[in-house]
Design a protein around this motif. Sequence first.
Motif, short mmCIF file in Angstrom:
data_model
loop_
_atom_site.label_atom_id
_atom_site.label_comp_id
_atom_site.label_asym_id
_atom_site.label_seq_id
_atom_site.Cartn_x
_atom_site.Cartn_y
_atom_site.Cartn_z
N SER A 363 42.70 73.27 -10.75
CA SER A 363 43.72 74.08 -10.70
C SER A 363 43.69 74.80 -12.10
O SER A 363 43.26 74.24 -12.88
N MET A 365 46.21 77.76 -13.94
CA MET A 365 47.28 78.57 -13.83
C MET A 365 47.77 79.13 -15.33
O MET A 365 47.27 78.41 -16.19
N ASN A 367 51.46 80.68 -17.08
CA ASN A 367 52.92 80.98 -17.21
C ASN A 367 53.15 82.09 -18.35
O ASN A 367 52.94 81.45 -19.48
N ILE A 374 49.17 81.17 -10.24
CA ILE A 374 48.18 80.06 -9.89
C ILE A 374 46.97 80.71 -9.16
O ILE A 374 46.82 81.03 -8.22
N SER A 375 45.92 81.08 -10.14
CA SER A 375 44.79 81.60 -9.63
C SER A 375 44.15 80.65 -8.78
O SER A 375 43.10 81.20 -7.93
N PRO A 389 46.18 79.58 -3.61
CA PRO A 389 46.63 80.17 -4.91
C PRO A 389 48.04 80.92 -4.57
O PRO A 389 48.47 81.08 -3.39
N THR A 391 51.84 82.68 -6.71
CA THR A 391 52.69 82.94 -7.78
C THR A 391 54.01 82.74 -7.66
O THR A 391 54.29 82.59 -6.48
#
Length: 617
Positions: A363, A365, A367, A374-375, A389, A391
């Motif tokens: 994972s 991500m 913020n 969350i790419s 993936p 957002t």
Amino acid sequence: MRRVLTTLMILLVVLVAGLSALVLLVNPNDFRAYMVRQVEARSGYQLKLDGPLRWHVWPQLSILSGRMSLTAPGASQPLVSADNMRLDVALIPLISHQLQVTQVMLKGAVIQLTPQTEAVRDANAPVAPRENTLPDEPSDTGWSFDIGKLKVADSVLVFQHEHAEQVTVRNINLQMEQDAHHLASVEFSGRVNRDQRDLTLSLNASVNASDYPHRLTADIQQLDWQLTGADLPTQGITGQGTLQAVWREEQKQLELDNLNLQANDSSLKGQASVTLEEKPKWVLDLQFDKLNLENLLPPLPASATDSDATQTGQSQATVVSRPVISSNLDQPDYNALRGFTADILLKANSLRWRGIDFTDVSSQMFNHNGLLVISELSGKMGSGNISLPGTLDVRKDVASAAFQPRLDNVEIGTILKAFNYPIALTGQLTLAGDFSGTKIDADAFRREWQGQAHLDLKNSRMEGLNFQQLVQQAVERSSDVKAQDNYDSATRLDSFTADLTLDNGQLSLDGMQGTSSLLSITGEGKLDLAKETADTRFNVRVLSGWQGESKLIDFLKETPVPLTVYGKWQALNYSLQVDQILRKHLQDEAKRRLSGWADRNKDSQDGKDVKKLLDKL
């Protein structure tokens, strides 16, 4: 023996006489101004001692004081305050005018790490060279001053950064011992109680304060904690570990390296850092060998459709929820994401969640003050792969989430069971979709999310209804056609495809197509995820399983039979239109035969009359 006893008595008399002489000749209050100057010269902090100082000679030669406080330069509130303080003093150095404090003891102290206790630097004040941060000030009174140990017992630590909520650590016990090079060993324990959660913490560490306050490093050799209370597993979370920490004062940055932690049966390694700005900046790079979320998250509440629990009346474990603070009632979901930025990289060799085992989880991500991107969120689930993936945007009053799930060869039965869907369906699912909602929650997904997806299901098996058996038994009851015995209670398909649309709990299935060696089906329908009901319509062609050969059987193989399946998922009903199909077949057969007879007798009056009748039909 007499000489030994005499010698010991002489030493005891000398010791008692020396202590008495010190008590009579040396006034501890003479050290008050001296200690205040030394503390200010070495650290810049203001030491305040209320009440007279007095000697205490047993079991340790000590100086006792009344209420004390220690305040940073320019701070509005003291950093440390205590009702009393004890200074354990070495006897021999006093004879040579050395005030050597072997240990400072504070009991019932209040330590405040808040914006009000931070030092305020004058913008025009000169910056001291780094090598002079911990000076050994020469004495102008003939005395020298040194402290070796610090002990804090039954005290309180109050921590608050900027506008964040205040955290209070109680029952603090701290033992610290440092040498001349400012290398210290530290033992610490404390307890935090907040929002119906209780955290007990203890650690042993080696601390390097030689470059304090610019830099402070700690090697934590043993860290133990236990967390219990609301929104946690019934047994709580117990852990231990080791790590290295570095605090950089100018950057207000804390670095955690060589993390090696365990929490229940989960373990992680990696590193992390946080920069304490107005909105903290986090960087996390963590690797989990095993991550069992079922032992780190509160138990899931029993499903309303859990028939076993309903029938047996078994009581479920009570899940205590955290109280809702009145000031947060009007805050949007996930409002905490607004208060920091974070760059997060997580990996897990194995992960367990909701009864599902994942492997090779990765994972990535980021913020940014409420926009969580969350790419990458991917892993293996059995023999399949899953990617999720998306957002989560909480910068506005109403949160919005959007995810693009990609599933490849994933067992659908495991997913349905994990989220308490009472649908007896198995098979390898491949899915690509795009969904959005306001809250990331299983129940919210059932009721409030929207989206579309295309699914492809291989080797599926749906328990409870055998489409082939339903059609063949209905045909047997209405005709003389026989079918092979089939005692299977499930519908099997080699492949099944459909386009689904989700709209606030209403799941539409369009373009359904399924095939196997026995069946070919098409159809469409709707599922109500909240009420757990179905209303689906199929056209079923039974391709095999008939006994013998006849034109009717050939007709049935080529003719779709309408089948409607509806009702509660756990008690489905069905409706078949076999009689209409058979009646139509008889009509068509009758028309065909009459048409043939009319063609053979087209010159006769009867043939002409039959031809006219067929034309009207």
